[in-house]
Write an enzyme that holds these catalytic residues in place. Sequence first.
Site, mmCIF file in Angstrom:
data_model
loop_
_atom_site.group_PDB
_atom_site.id
_atom_site.type_symbol
_atom_site.label_atom_id
_atom_site.label_comp_id
_atom_site.label_asym_id
_atom_site.label_seq_id
_atom_site.Cartn_x
_atom_site.Cartn_y
_atom_site.Cartn_z
ATOM 1 N N ASP A 12 -26.289 -150.383 -100.599
ATOM 2 C CA ASP A 12 -25.149 -150.644 -101.468
ATOM 3 C C ASP A 12 -24.154 -149.504 -101.211
ATOM 4 O O ASP A 12 -24.518 -148.476 -100.631
ATOM 5 C CB ASP A 12 -25.625 -150.663 -102.925
ATOM 6 C CG ASP A 12 -24.472 -150.755 -103.897
ATOM 7 O OD1 ASP A 12 -23.586 -151.600 -103.693
ATOM 8 O OD2 ASP A 12 -24.452 -149.977 -104.871
ATOM 9 N N ASP A 14 -21.022 -148.405 -103.673
ATOM 10 C CA ASP A 14 -20.574 -147.656 -104.851
ATOM 11 C C ASP A 14 -21.732 -147.221 -105.742
ATOM 12 O O ASP A 14 -22.544 -148.047 -106.165
ATOM 13 C CB ASP A 14 -19.582 -148.505 -105.653
ATOM 14 C CG ASP A 14 -18.255 -148.641 -104.932
ATOM 15 O OD1 ASP A 14 -17.467 -147.685 -104.985
ATOM 16 O OD2 ASP A 14 -18.017 -149.687 -104.291
#
Length: 228
Positions: A12, A14
């Site tokens: 991922d 953020d």
Amino acid sequence: MNHAQIRAVIFDLDGLLIDSEIISYRLYQELLRPYGHNLTLEDYASGYSGKTAPENMRKAVETYGLLFRVEEGLEKIFAMEREYVERGVALKPGADKLLTYLRQKQYKILLATSSTKDRALTILMKNRIEQFFDHMVFGYEVERGKPWPDIFLKACEKAQEKPENCLVLEDSEAGVQAACAAGIPVICIPDMKRPREEVLQGAMGVMESLEHVEDFLKEQEQTDRAEV
């Protein structure tokens, strides 16, 4: 008992790879300050962290009775965020070391993010890590965002690997749920907001930072060698 060998690692962006949640908090502080509101870090972590930008803006408009439309608020937030991105967003501790290890060990490395392509690439290039990624999946490439599994299944497809041969690294509750729904092993490295325990039960493990993932993979590699 044999276990599936990990051949690809899906990151991922953020809150996991980059330290962006604190920036999002500052953006909402700046947005609300002229209207006489003070958003505390605790309020942001409990009510906004890990959610999408439209969800957060709707919540802010409703909670504080802001006299502008959600779309206008998003335009303001995105304009402010572009300035932060241009100045550079820091990597999370251990990110570059882990990426280097994965490349040395010939894992496939993927990014799966709901972020826009331009924003994600700008952040990666400013941190000089874009060259580590074999494939990337962005929000516009899938119909449904997290907690739906679509983005991670798309990453498996691009990697040409079965879900059980991949590993997802996530910080958010929706991300862990998405990985579990996709049938992909997931390690959660919480950022501001720790996912609920019933969600974390679906993860392979919970770690304090990316710095611990390398040791986990080394143990997996030893197990793989022992089973050959």
